[in-house]
Design a protein around this motif. Structure first.
Motif, PDB file in Angstrom:
ATOM      1  N   GLU A   9       0.856  -1.170   0.000  1.00 33.44           N
ATOM      2  CA  GLU A   9       0.000   0.000   0.000  1.00 33.44           C
ATOM      3  C   GLU A   9       0.899   1.228   0.000  1.00 33.44           C
ATOM      4  OE1 GLU A   9      -3.345  -2.095   2.805  1.00 33.44           O
ATOM      5  OE2 GLU A   9      -1.919  -0.685   3.622  1.00 33.44           O
ATOM      6  N   GLY A  11       0.218   4.358  -1.011  1.00 33.33           N
ATOM      7  CA  GLY A  11      -0.530   5.558  -1.357  1.00 33.33           C
ATOM      8  C   GLY A  11      -0.170   6.791  -0.572  1.00 33.33           C
ATOM      9  N   GLY A  12       0.566   6.707   0.532  1.00 33.58           N
ATOM     10  CA  GLY A  12       0.818   7.887   1.337  1.00 33.58           C
ATOM     11  C   GLY A  12       2.157   7.852   1.997  1.00 33.58           C
ATOM     12  N   GLN A  73      -3.690  11.882   2.924  1.00 37.41           N
ATOM     13  CA  GLN A  73      -3.869  11.362   1.571  1.00 37.41           C
ATOM     14  C   GLN A  73      -5.050  12.007   0.857  1.00 37.41           C
ATOM     15  OE1 GLN A  73      -3.183   7.280   0.354  1.00 37.41           O
ATOM     16  NE2 GLN A  73      -3.177   6.700   2.500  1.00 37.41           N
ATOM     17  N   SER A 203     -12.781   9.225  -1.984  1.00 40.51           N
ATOM     18  CA  SER A 203     -11.690   8.252  -2.102  1.00 40.51           C
ATOM     19  C   SER A 203     -11.413   7.526  -0.787  1.00 40.51           C
ATOM     20  CB  SER A 203     -10.411   8.947  -2.583  1.00 40.51           C
ATOM     21  OG  SER A 203      -9.954   9.889  -1.625  1.00 40.51           O
ATOM     22  N   ALA A 204     -12.070   7.949   0.300  1.00 41.58           N
ATOM     23  CA  ALA A 204     -11.832   7.325   1.602  1.00 41.58           C
ATOM     24  C   ALA A 204     -13.112   6.829   2.255  1.00 41.58           C
ATOM     25  CB  ALA A 204     -11.135   8.313   2.540  1.00 41.58           C
ATOM     26  N   ARG A 313      -8.145   4.315   4.564  1.00 41.87           N
ATOM     27  CA  ARG A 313      -7.322   5.518   4.395  1.00 41.87           C
ATOM     28  C   ARG A 313      -7.432   6.468   5.573  1.00 41.87           C
ATOM     29  NH1 ARG A 313      -8.990   4.632  -0.965  1.00 41.87           N
ATOM     30  NH2 ARG A 313      -7.257   4.439  -2.437  1.00 41.87           N
ATOM     31  N   TRP A 314      -8.559   6.423   6.290  1.00 42.11           N
ATOM     32  CA  TRP A 314      -8.712   7.281   7.465  1.00 42.11           C
ATOM     33  C   TRP A 314      -7.872   6.776   8.642  1.00 42.11           C
ATOM     34  CZ3 TRP A 314     -10.361  11.361   5.469  1.00 42.11           C
ATOM     35  CH2 TRP A 314     -11.572  11.530   4.813  1.00 42.11           C
ATOM     36  N   THR A 318      -0.516   4.689   5.334  1.00 40.71           N
ATOM     37  CA  THR A 318      -0.166   4.600   3.912  1.00 40.71           C
ATOM     38  C   THR A 318      -1.127   3.706   3.143  1.00 40.71           C
ATOM     39  OG1 THR A 318       1.368   2.796   4.391  1.00 40.71           O
ATOM     40  CG2 THR A 318       2.281   5.024   4.357  1.00 40.71           C
ATOM     41  N   ALA A 319      -2.364   3.635   3.592  1.00 35.79           N
ATOM     42  CA  ALA A 319      -3.317   2.697   2.999  1.00 35.79           C
ATOM     43  C   ALA A 319      -3.616   3.027   1.550  1.00 35.79           C
ATOM     44  CB  ALA A 319      -4.616   2.691   3.805  1.00 35.79           C
ATOM     45  N   ASP A 320      -3.790   1.990   0.787  1.00 36.19           N
ATOM     46  CA  ASP A 320      -4.257   2.096  -0.585  1.00 36.19           C
ATOM     47  C   ASP A 320      -5.109   0.877  -0.848  1.00 36.19           C
ATOM     48  OD1 ASP A 320      -4.670   3.052  -3.087  1.00 36.19           O
ATOM     49  OD2 ASP A 320      -2.560   3.112  -3.672  1.00 36.19           O
TER      50      ASP A 320
END
Length: 608
Positions: A9, A11-12, A73, A203-204, A313-314, A318-320
């Motif tokens: 993941e 993403g962040g 993110q 997106s979250a 993501r919340w 670094t969740a994706d």
């Protein structure tokens, strides 16, 4: 929220967070964006329509809201540009920041009670009026879709401390090498419009089925998806979900579990709200919880998980999104935890449904074939783990980990992987977050106590070793009793052979086997110190022995840390003194972590 920060993941990054304190994990409601957003699980206590109710009355029916932890993110600088949170949320954020800052500064007063998180500096807007926004995300019980309700108000700019909001006085901006310098003040931003706010939040959160602004429905703000491009704002339900309007107008419950049921258990929950935080003077109910295991390759499972997983993501830094249908690295499975609201469901007593399930959390699991192990086998990797905030601190995370190990130890596990007949050798975790490290160590230590023949409060009713009994029978733990804690030999390193044996019996990594030994020996040291009395030895000699025992334990842990983190020590620029200081800091962190774990275990033992 028990979570991991897996490498898959990407993403962040922590570097993008408006966080001025190194190494300190953020908390819900800390940043400006987090204060503006509230997630709410649809109520499970009323079936009547709220169309005729005032909005204030409707809000009182809803369970306690919970705020995001990570927003970096979703929103740049962790703020919704040009918008402040509601007055109440801002005051709460001040209190949160004060306590958070004090913890960062090791208990000293980290600042005035009126200070705000640095992300608030980006809330300034070029428009003269100050605008406040509150975004409610109403999650369906199944968490596979949601509604977004936006409330706003405009008012004159509030007077704030100089420390948290620079004045509106225009500052001359000077350019140095292409970078603007304005005395440390943030440039005024344009106020983000509603469409961009909803689009970025989308997106979250699960798919959004409706949007309202100040009580007015705004379908024009729905994010563009394949379903609503043609004007269809309702996605077709999955085979597990029944579309039934509850008191919030959101979608209903799951009518059957997603995946195969592994375990059911009961916990006390606050009546009607779904919250697991129960006080002695509150009305409680005994709720049933269901743990399942689902195949990522199943299209219906993938469809459901794709709707649910944006929530990570919340709460995961670094969740994706994870493509659970991709078998390029191995096979994906998802362990879900649901709350069963009983016959007909709590939300709709007149319904004929036999089950009404709401989501509590999930763990994504990647099964990776390891042909070069001796013997060859499957590595079970925990990639994402999430428990929704209303269910925190109720033992659900540990129950899921126990169930995960039971699954790994069961003979049935070898028949349902993509590698039939091959044993699961090890359960590991990919880049765990601090909360998950604490949870894993807690569970692994209690499982270690079980094979040592010692009682543990959280393992009552759990058969944590029977499925792996052959390995346990072959395990010889007599070396733990070979020396007393006052002997220096007690703190000699555990041999590789013994660590490998314990790791194999518990299906954990060798590093985790080392950790449970260190916790075990600290517990023995603490027990020995409690047993000492004035009759055992003279006070001076007793203090000398106790000091030597503490020194021996400290050296044992430092040797382990040195071996584990040689590369970091080698990169230390402070020479030998710098390395000693670094080792000292690592030891203090590890020792504090172990002590908290043992204190928590002792409290549970006293309660039970």
């Amino acid at each position: 929220c028990h979570s991991t920060k897996p490498a898959v993941e990407s993403g962040g990054s922590a570097a993008t967070m408006a966080n001025s304190t190194d190494g300190k994990e953020p908390v819900a409601g800390l940043s400006a964006a987090s204060s503006c957003i509230r997630a709410i699980l649809s109520p499970a206590s009323s079936s009547s329509s709220t169309s005729s109710r005032e909005e204030g009355e409707e809000r009182e029916l809803l369970p306690s809201p919970f705020h995001p932890v990570y927003t970096h993110q979703i929103f740049e600088n962790e703020c919704i540009s040009g918008w402040w949170p509601s007055s109440e949320a801002e005051q709460r954020s001040r209190r949160i920041y004060k306590f958070w800052k004090e913890e960062c500064d090791n208990g000293t007063d980290g600042g005035g009670a009126g200070e705000l998180h640095p992300s608030y500096r980006h809330c300034r807007c070029e428009e003269p009026e100050e605008a406040r926004i509150e975004v409610d995300v109403l999650l369906s019980p199944s968490c596979d879709r949601c509604q977004v309700k936006v409330r706003t108000e405009k008012c004159a700019p509030a007077k704030r401390n100089d420390g948290d909001e620079p004045s509106k006085k225009k500052v001359k901006i000077v350019s140095f090498g292409g970078e603007n310098f304005n005395g440390g003040r943030q440039p005024e931003q344009k106020r983000m419009d509603f469409k961009d706010v909803v689009r970025q939040i989308s997106s979250a959160v699960p798919p959004i089925v409706s949007v309202s602004v100040n009580g007015n429905r705004r379908d024009d703000l729905l994010p563009a998806t394949e379903n609503n491009k043609a004007g269809n704002t309702e996605e077709p339900p999955s085979k597990n979900t029944q579309r039934e309007e509850d008191s919030t107008g959101a979608a209903g419950y799951l009518t059957q579990p997603v995946g195969r049921v592994l375990k059911t258990y009961h916990r006390k929950t606050k009546d009607g709200t779904g919250s697991a935080r129960v006080k002695d003077d509150e009305s409680v109910e005994e709720s049933k919880f269901v743990v399942t295991l689902a195949e990522g390759s199943d299209p219906s499972v993938a469809c459901y998980h794709n709707s649910v997983q944006p929530l990570a993501r919340w709460y995961i830094e670094t969740a994706d999104d994870v493509d659970v249908t991709d078998d390029g690295r191995g096979s994906w499975k998802i362990m879900y935890l649901f709350r069963d609201h009983g016959e007909g469901g709590v939300a709709s007593p007149t319904s004929s449904r036999s089950s009404a399930l709401s989501l509590v959390g999930y763990i994504t699991l990647l099964h990776v074939h390891s042909p070069f192990r001796k013997p060859p086998g499957v590595i079970l990797r925990v990639c994402q783990a999430l428990i929704l905030p209303p269910y925190h601190r109720a033992g659900h995370g540990s129950m899921m980990l126990y169930t995960l190990h039971e699954y790994a130890e069961s003979s049935h596990a070898t028949t349902i992987t993509t590698f039939p007949g091959i044993e699961i050798l090890e359960v590991n975790v990919e880049d765990p977050a601090p909360a998950f490290v604490a949870l894993r160590d807690y569970v692994d230590y209690q499982r270690f106590l079980s094979i040592c023949g010692r009682s543990s409060p959280d393992t009552s009713g759990l058969n944590v070793t029977s499925k792996n009994s052959d390995c346990v029978k072959k395990l010889n733990l007599d070396y733990l009793m070979e020396y007393n804690v006052t002997n220096k030999e007690y703190f000699f390193p555990v041999s590789e052979e013994r660590l490998t044996s314990v790791a194999g019996a518990l299906k954990i990594t060798k590093r985790q086997a080392q950790i449970v030994h260190e916790i075990y020996k600290l517990a023995q040291v603490q027990q020995w110190k409690r047993q000492q009395t004035e009759d055992d030895m003279h006070s001076i000699k007793k203090d000398e022995v106790a000091s030597q025992v503490q020194t021996n334990y400290r050296l044992m842990v430092k040797r382990s840390l040195r071996s584990l983190r040689m590369e970091e020590l080698g990169a230390c620029k402070g020479g030998k003194e710098g390395q000693k200081a670094l080792l000292r800091r690592w030891f203090e962190q590890m020792s504090s972590h172990y002590c908290r774990l043992l204190e928590g275990l002792e409290k549970r033992r006293n309660v039970s």
